[in-house]
Design an enzyme around this catalytic site. Structure first.
Site, PDB file in Angstrom:
ATOM      1  N   TYR A 110       2.511  28.721  40.196  1.00 48.67           N
ATOM      2  CA  TYR A 110       2.328  30.078  39.651  1.00 48.67           C
ATOM      3  C   TYR A 110       2.629  31.136  40.735  1.00 48.67           C
ATOM      4  O   TYR A 110       3.303  32.139  40.475  1.00 48.67           O
ATOM      5  CB  TYR A 110       0.890  30.179  39.157  1.00 48.67           C
ATOM      6  CG  TYR A 110       0.499  31.449  38.436  1.00 48.67           C
ATOM      7  CD1 TYR A 110       0.917  31.702  37.133  1.00 48.67           C
ATOM      8  CD2 TYR A 110      -0.341  32.378  39.049  1.00 48.67           C
ATOM      9  CE1 TYR A 110       0.515  32.850  36.467  1.00 48.67           C
ATOM     10  CE2 TYR A 110      -0.745  33.526  38.392  1.00 48.67           C
ATOM     11  CZ  TYR A 110      -0.314  33.764  37.099  1.00 48.67           C
ATOM     12  OH  TYR A 110      -0.718  34.905  36.444  1.00 48.67           O
TER      13      TYR A 110
ATOM     14  N   LYS B 160       5.429  34.005  40.528  1.00 48.97           N
ATOM     15  CA  LYS B 160       5.049  35.427  40.553  1.00 48.97           C
ATOM     16  C   LYS B 160       5.610  36.142  41.785  1.00 48.97           C
ATOM     17  O   LYS B 160       5.878  37.351  41.747  1.00 48.97           O
ATOM     18  CB  LYS B 160       3.525  35.556  40.483  1.00 48.97           C
ATOM     19  CG  LYS B 160       2.930  35.090  39.144  1.00 48.97           C
ATOM     20  CD  LYS B 160       3.532  35.810  37.949  1.00 48.97           C
ATOM     21  CE  LYS B 160       2.774  35.538  36.655  1.00 48.97           C
ATOM     22  NZ  LYS B 160       3.407  36.188  35.494  1.00 48.97           N
TER      23      LYS B 160
HETATM   24  P1  NDP Z   1      -2.775  35.132  27.942  1.00 54.56           P
HETATM   25  O1  NDP Z   1      -2.723  33.654  28.148  1.00 54.56           O
HETATM   26  O2  NDP Z   1      -3.991  35.744  27.349  1.00 54.56           O
HETATM   27  O3  NDP Z   1      -1.507  35.589  27.065  1.00 54.56           O
HETATM   28  C1  NDP Z   1      -0.227  35.169  27.370  1.00 54.56           C
HETATM   29  C2  NDP Z   1       0.599  35.141  26.110  1.00 54.56           C
HETATM   30  O4  NDP Z   1       1.914  34.652  26.442  1.00 54.56           O
HETATM   31  C3  NDP Z   1       0.024  34.183  25.046  1.00 54.56           C
HETATM   32  O5  NDP Z   1       0.031  34.780  23.776  1.00 54.56           O
HETATM   33  C4  NDP Z   1       0.978  33.006  25.131  1.00 54.56           C
HETATM   34  O6  NDP Z   1       1.077  32.268  23.947  1.00 54.56           O
HETATM   35  C5  NDP Z   1       2.288  33.711  25.452  1.00 54.56           C
HETATM   36  N1  NDP Z   1       3.290  32.765  25.922  1.00 54.56           N
HETATM   37  C6  NDP Z   1       3.098  31.692  26.701  1.00 54.56           C
HETATM   38  N2  NDP Z   1       4.265  31.047  26.862  1.00 54.56           N
HETATM   39  C7  NDP Z   1       5.199  31.735  26.161  1.00 54.56           C
HETATM   40  C8  NDP Z   1       6.594  31.546  25.938  1.00 54.56           C
HETATM   41  N3  NDP Z   1       7.240  30.502  26.443  1.00 54.56           N
HETATM   42  N4  NDP Z   1       7.251  32.460  25.191  1.00 54.56           N
HETATM   43  C9  NDP Z   1       6.588  33.508  24.646  1.00 54.56           C
HETATM   44  N5  NDP Z   1       5.270  33.720  24.804  1.00 54.56           N
HETATM   45  C10 NDP Z   1       4.584  32.839  25.565  1.00 54.56           C
HETATM   46  O7  NDP Z   1      -2.434  35.761  29.366  1.00 54.56           O
HETATM   47  P2  NDP Z   1      -2.827  37.160  30.035  1.00 54.56           P
HETATM   48  O8  NDP Z   1      -2.836  38.241  29.028  1.00 54.56           O
HETATM   49  O9  NDP Z   1      -4.000  36.940  30.876  1.00 54.56           O
HETATM   50  O10 NDP Z   1      -1.586  37.325  31.015  1.00 54.56           O
HETATM   51  C11 NDP Z   1      -0.423  38.086  30.687  1.00 54.56           C
HETATM   52  C12 NDP Z   1       0.499  38.109  31.893  1.00 54.56           C
HETATM   53  O11 NDP Z   1      -0.201  38.672  33.003  1.00 54.56           O
HETATM   54  C13 NDP Z   1       0.977  36.733  32.344  1.00 54.56           C
HETATM   55  O12 NDP Z   1       2.300  36.823  32.820  1.00 54.56           O
HETATM   56  C14 NDP Z   1       0.040  36.419  33.480  1.00 54.56           C
HETATM   57  O13 NDP Z   1       0.600  35.479  34.376  1.00 54.56           O
HETATM   58  C15 NDP Z   1      -0.144  37.789  34.107  1.00 54.56           C
HETATM   59  N6  NDP Z   1      -1.351  37.921  34.899  1.00 54.56           N
HETATM   60  C16 NDP Z   1      -2.591  37.734  34.335  1.00 54.56           C
HETATM   61  C17 NDP Z   1      -3.741  37.868  35.113  1.00 54.56           C
HETATM   62  C18 NDP Z   1      -5.113  37.684  34.558  1.00 54.56           C
HETATM   63  O14 NDP Z   1      -6.064  37.697  35.367  1.00 54.56           O
HETATM   64  N7  NDP Z   1      -5.305  37.513  33.266  1.00 54.56           N
HETATM   65  C19 NDP Z   1      -3.639  38.181  36.550  1.00 54.56           C
HETATM   66  C20 NDP Z   1      -2.294  38.351  37.016  1.00 54.56           C
HETATM   67  C21 NDP Z   1      -1.205  38.231  36.218  1.00 54.56           C
HETATM   68  P3  NDP Z   1       0.160  30.932  23.778  1.00 54.56           P
HETATM   69  O15 NDP Z   1      -1.247  31.415  23.631  1.00 54.56           O
HETATM   70  O16 NDP Z   1       0.731  30.299  22.561  1.00 54.56           O
HETATM   71  O17 NDP Z   1       0.358  30.124  25.030  1.00 54.56           O
END
Ligand code: NDP
Length: 250
Positions: free
Chosen positions: A152, A156
């Site tokens: 990851y 990132k």
């Molecule tokens: P969530 O897991 O709540 O949401 C991520 C969404 O992305 C889900 O709906 C998921 O679907 C979807 N997803 C996963 N794989 C794919 C794919 N191949 N194509 C399309 N959609 C996909 O994550 P967050 O809201 O927490 O995170 C959002 C972003 O922020 C991410 O990039 C994460 O790495 C980044 N981030 C988050 C942090 C945190 O603390 N939450 C901190 C730093 C960065 P499904 O549920 O079906 O897998």
């Protein structure tokens, strides 16, 4: 504020969490929003429409290059633009490096980094032609290094290099390219991390809050508002940057 009137925004991974909060925020400020997720992004689109906004849901797996290209073509026809792209879709598959499987390496790189490549390449074609574009991608504080997240962190950190390079290549077309790097945000992703280490989401959040200068974890809406800034003309001279949204943590 109506900073996004007549703009079409695409948000990937927008069924929940930061992506859903971002889609809602951009719509609340007037954007037509294409809500993308690999399954069922309809809830977010329905919430936007129920609040009087304009949104359409598209099933799109960002790792599938052909599907990404087709969905962006449909969005251009259905909604115009796109003017704004938020590369938010992401997953974690944490493990210590010595036992990290090739599958877990590949899947995290594929969604978090190659997915950004696919979506940005699809979007830039329209943005270059219209000489306007705002691209914001989700990096993470983990890019600086985080135990159990070699895959990851690599993805990132890759976002940060990609962002800096695209800002150089696309600047001539009035396209800005930036990243946000959140710290710990209370979403399903961090709840799953808590579960993996055998803690409740509340206890896990409390432990993180104790070592965060602001004394709490972040909310999806607090990342969405920063994404909205970078996607707006308020940030018209900001490009190639990664902005940390982490409550002051180092
Ligand atoms: P969530 O897991 O709540 O949401 C991520 C969404 O992305 C889900 O709906 C998921 O679907 C979807 N997803 C996963 N794989 C794919 C794919 N191949 N194509 C399309 N959609 C996909 O994550 P967050 O809201 O927490 O995170 C959002 C972003 O922020 C991410 O990039 C994460 O790495 C980044 N981030 C988050 C942090 C945190 O603390 N939450 C901190 C730093 C960065 P499904 O549920 O079906 O897998």
């Amino acid at each position: 504020m109506n900073r996004f009137t007549d703009r079409t925004a695409v948000v990937t991974g927008a069924a929940q969490g930061i992506g859903a909060a971002t889609a809602l925020r951009l719509a609340a400020e007037g954007a037509r929003v294409a809500v993308l997720d690999r399954n069922a992004p309809d809830d977010t689109a329905e919430q936007i429409v129920a609040a009087g906004g304009d949104a359409r849901a598209y099933v799109c797996d960002v790792t599938d290059r052909g599907s990404v290209r087709d969905v962006f073509a449909r969005i251009a026809t259905d909604l115009g633009g796109p003017h704004i792209l938020v590369n938010n879709a992401g997953i974690t598959r944490d493990d210590l490096f010595f036992r990290l499987s090739e599958d877990d390496w590949e899947s995290v790189l594929s969604v978090n980094l190659t997915g950004v490549f696919h979506c940005t390449q699809a979007a830039q074609k329209y943005m270059v032609a219209q000489k306007y574009g705002k691209i914001v991608s989700l990096s993470s504080r983990s890019a600086l290094g985080n135990r159990g997240q070699a895959n990851y962190a690599a993805a990132k950190a890759g976002i940060q290099g990609l962002t800096a390079t695209l800002a150089i290549e696309l600047g001539a077309y009035n396209i800005t390219v930036n990243a946000v790097a959140p710290g710990y945000i209370a979403t399903a992703m961090t709840a799953a991390t808590a579960d993996r280490v055998g803690m409740s989401a509340a206890d896990h959040q409390e432990a993180v809050a104790a070592r965060t200068p602001l004394g709490r974890v972040g909310l999806p809406e607090e990342v969405a508002s920063v994404i909205a800034f970078l996607a707006s003309d308020d940030a018209s001279y900001v490009s190639g940057q990664t902005l940390y949204v982490n409550g002051g943590a180092r």
